[in-house]
Design a protein around this motif. Structure first.
Motif, short mmCIF file in Angstrom:
data_model
loop_
_atom_site.label_atom_id
_atom_site.label_comp_id
_atom_site.label_asym_id
_atom_site.label_seq_id
_atom_site.Cartn_x
_atom_site.Cartn_y
_atom_site.Cartn_z
N ARG A 74 0.86 -1.19 0.00
CA ARG A 74 0.00 0.00 0.00
C ARG A 74 0.89 1.24 0.00
N VAL A 75 0.60 2.20 -0.90
CA VAL A 75 1.49 3.35 -1.06
C VAL A 75 0.68 4.62 -1.28
N THR A 76 1.30 5.74 -0.93
CA THR A 76 0.82 7.04 -1.35
C THR A 76 1.83 7.61 -2.34
N LEU A 77 1.33 8.41 -3.28
CA LEU A 77 2.16 8.86 -4.40
C LEU A 77 2.59 10.30 -4.24
N ASN A 78 3.89 10.52 -4.30
CA ASN A 78 4.41 11.87 -4.52
C ASN A 78 4.39 12.08 -6.04
N PRO A 79 3.49 12.93 -6.53
CA PRO A 79 3.30 13.02 -7.99
C PRO A 79 4.32 13.90 -8.70
N LEU A 80 5.23 14.52 -7.95
CA LEU A 80 6.19 15.44 -8.56
C LEU A 80 7.45 14.66 -8.95
N VAL A 81 7.69 14.56 -10.23
CA VAL A 81 8.82 13.80 -10.78
C VAL A 81 9.91 14.78 -11.16
N THR A 82 11.13 14.56 -10.65
CA THR A 82 12.25 15.46 -10.91
C THR A 82 13.43 14.68 -11.47
N CYS A 83 14.46 15.42 -11.92
CA CYS A 83 15.57 14.75 -12.61
C CYS A 83 16.53 14.05 -11.66
N GLY A 84 16.70 14.57 -10.44
CA GLY A 84 17.57 13.95 -9.45
C GLY A 84 19.04 14.31 -9.57
N ILE A 85 19.43 15.08 -10.59
CA ILE A 85 20.86 15.33 -10.78
C ILE A 85 21.21 16.80 -10.89
N CYS A 86 20.21 17.68 -10.98
CA CYS A 86 20.51 19.11 -11.11
C CYS A 86 20.87 19.69 -9.75
N GLU A 87 21.29 20.95 -9.73
CA GLU A 87 21.68 21.60 -8.48
C GLU A 87 20.53 21.64 -7.49
N ALA A 88 19.32 21.95 -7.97
CA ALA A 88 18.16 21.99 -7.07
C ALA A 88 17.90 20.64 -6.43
N CYS A 89 17.94 19.59 -7.22
CA CYS A 89 17.71 18.24 -6.69
C CYS A 89 18.79 17.83 -5.69
N LEU A 90 20.04 18.16 -6.01
CA LEU A 90 21.15 17.73 -5.16
C LEU A 90 21.25 18.53 -3.87
N THR A 91 20.56 19.68 -3.78
CA THR A 91 20.61 20.50 -2.58
C THR A 91 19.29 20.46 -1.80
N GLY A 92 18.45 19.46 -2.09
CA GLY A 92 17.22 19.29 -1.34
C GLY A 92 16.10 20.25 -1.70
N ARG A 93 16.22 20.92 -2.84
CA ARG A 93 15.16 21.83 -3.31
C ARG A 93 14.62 21.31 -4.64
N ASP A 94 14.35 20.01 -4.65
CA ASP A 94 13.96 19.33 -5.87
C ASP A 94 12.65 19.84 -6.46
N ASN A 95 11.82 20.50 -5.65
CA ASN A 95 10.60 21.08 -6.20
C ASN A 95 10.89 22.21 -7.19
N LEU A 96 12.12 22.72 -7.20
CA LEU A 96 12.52 23.76 -8.14
C LEU A 96 13.31 23.21 -9.33
N CYS A 97 13.34 21.90 -9.46
CA CYS A 97 14.04 21.26 -10.58
C CYS A 97 13.51 21.79 -11.91
N PRO A 98 14.39 22.22 -12.81
CA PRO A 98 13.91 22.73 -14.10
C PRO A 98 13.24 21.67 -14.96
N GLU A 99 13.46 20.41 -14.63
CA GLU A 99 12.85 19.32 -15.39
C GLU A 99 11.62 18.74 -14.68
N ARG A 100 11.16 19.40 -13.62
CA ARG A 100 10.06 18.85 -12.82
C ARG A 100 8.81 18.64 -13.69
N MET A 101 8.13 17.55 -13.38
CA MET A 101 6.85 17.25 -14.02
C MET A 101 5.93 16.67 -12.95
N ILE A 102 4.68 17.02 -13.01
CA ILE A 102 3.70 16.44 -12.10
C ILE A 102 2.72 15.64 -12.93
N ILE A 103 2.34 14.48 -12.43
CA ILE A 103 1.36 13.71 -13.18
C ILE A 103 0.08 14.53 -13.30
#
Length: 327
Positions: A74-103
């Motif tokens: 059983r799971v809940t979904l974080n619908p925000l998909v990010t790249c995981g490798i940009c500066e925002a993602c690597l510094t814990g601000r992945d919601n600002l990822c330039p490649e972010r996509m939400i389902i």
């Protein structure tokens, strides 16, 4: 699979849709509960160019993994998909990822459907004592959790007061997040009388009408969960000198802020978008631990009743802050 498909302004239909395509880094999730969000309503009304028809909306979801090593989880979904490798993602601000996509935004279909696919890192395990309806609230509440965290970081330690504008799930989630993060003196403003009574009687919030917010009522934190020019004007008028406005709502793009007063009184304006992955995990854990209360303020309907649910929300006939659909 069956899906609720947005086909144009105020047009939704339950129809057959292609099954989602599963790739190596994803899991297939059978959707059990999915909430109707304000952004879904914007799209439904034709006000969101990011969500063109035809499209499966919905991003506040929880369900059960089908197949693979986590089958039955059983799971809940974080619908925000990010790249995981940009500066925002690597510094814990992945919601600002330039490649972010939400389902629910192309090219990713949403969760108003029987099935959806998500990456493993976007799935949070839900313990057995927590219903999937409650778990689906992690997404909207995480928006408020993120806003409260940023506001508190700006203000620092101390005893703070808060004003929350809007009594939907975003506003109520922000109010619950304020309490969970140590702010207890909270006033909510909600114009809809039925919802205001629901917030007071069912959710035990101090909810008032806009006309009851007098000019002398000032607050350290103002959270705008609506995002219209009128609510921004209210926010900038009722923030204390040195206070913080945390702006979540996306109702309309411009207008409302009293920039002169904000400048003279050193009021901080923080635009907040979604949440970080850590905010989402923290919110989910707060739900699991019971720190956000009973979360019994939802109305449930079948996915087939989705068109009527959207119409009822549009007409202001829904007192509950959230409708959750069951595919």
């Amino acid at each position: 699979m069956k899906a609720l498909v947005y086909e144009g302004p105020e047009q939704l239909s339950l129809r057959d849709a292609p099954d989602p395509v599963l790739t190596e880094d994803q899991h297939l999730v059978k959707v059990v509960a999915v909430g109707i969000c304000g952004s879904d309503m914007h799209a439904y009304l034709g006000h969101d160019e990011r969500r063109p028809a035809p499209l499966i909306l919905g991003h506040e979801a929880a369900g059960v993994i089908v197949g693979g090593p986590r089958d039955g989880e059983r799971v809940t979904l974080n619908p925000l998909v990010t790249c995981g490798i940009c500066e925002a993602c690597l510094t814990g601000r992945d919601n600002l990822c330039p490649e972010r996509m939400i389902i629910s935004m192309p090219p990713r279909e949403g969760a108003f459907a029987q099935y959806v696919v998500m990456r493993a890192e976007n799935l949070i395990t839900v313990p057995g004592h927590v219903s999937l309806e409650k778990a689906a609230l992690a997404e909207p509440i995480a928006c408020g959790w993120h806003a409260v965290r940023l506001a508190k970081e700006r203000l620092g330690a101390g005893s703070h007061t808060a004003l929350v504008l809007g009594g939907g799930a975003i506003g109520l989630g922000a109010a619950l997040s304020l309490v969970a993060q140590g702010v207890h003196d909270i006033t909510m403003v909600e114009p809809n009388e039925g919802r205001r009574e629901y917030l007071t009687d069912k959710c035990r919030q101090h909810a008032i009408a806009p006309d009851d917010l007098t000019s002398d009522m000032m607050f350290d934190i103002v959270i705008d969960g609506v995002g219209y020019a009128k609510t921004r004007a209210t926010a900038s008028a009722h923030a204390k000198p040195g206070g913080v406005i945390a702006h979540i709502g996306l109702g309309e793009a411009t207008g409302g802020l009293d920039v002169r007063r904000m400048t003279l009184q050193e009021i901080t304006f923080i635009g907040t978008y979604t949440y970080t992955a850590q905010d989402f995990r923290d919110t989910a854990q707060a739900i699991f631990d019971g720190r956000l209360g009973p979360l019994d303020w939802v109305e449930t309907r079948a996915l087939a009743d989705g068109p009527a649910a959207f119409a009822d929300i549009r007409a202001g006939h829904v007192a509950a802050p959230k409708i959750i659909l069951h595919p």
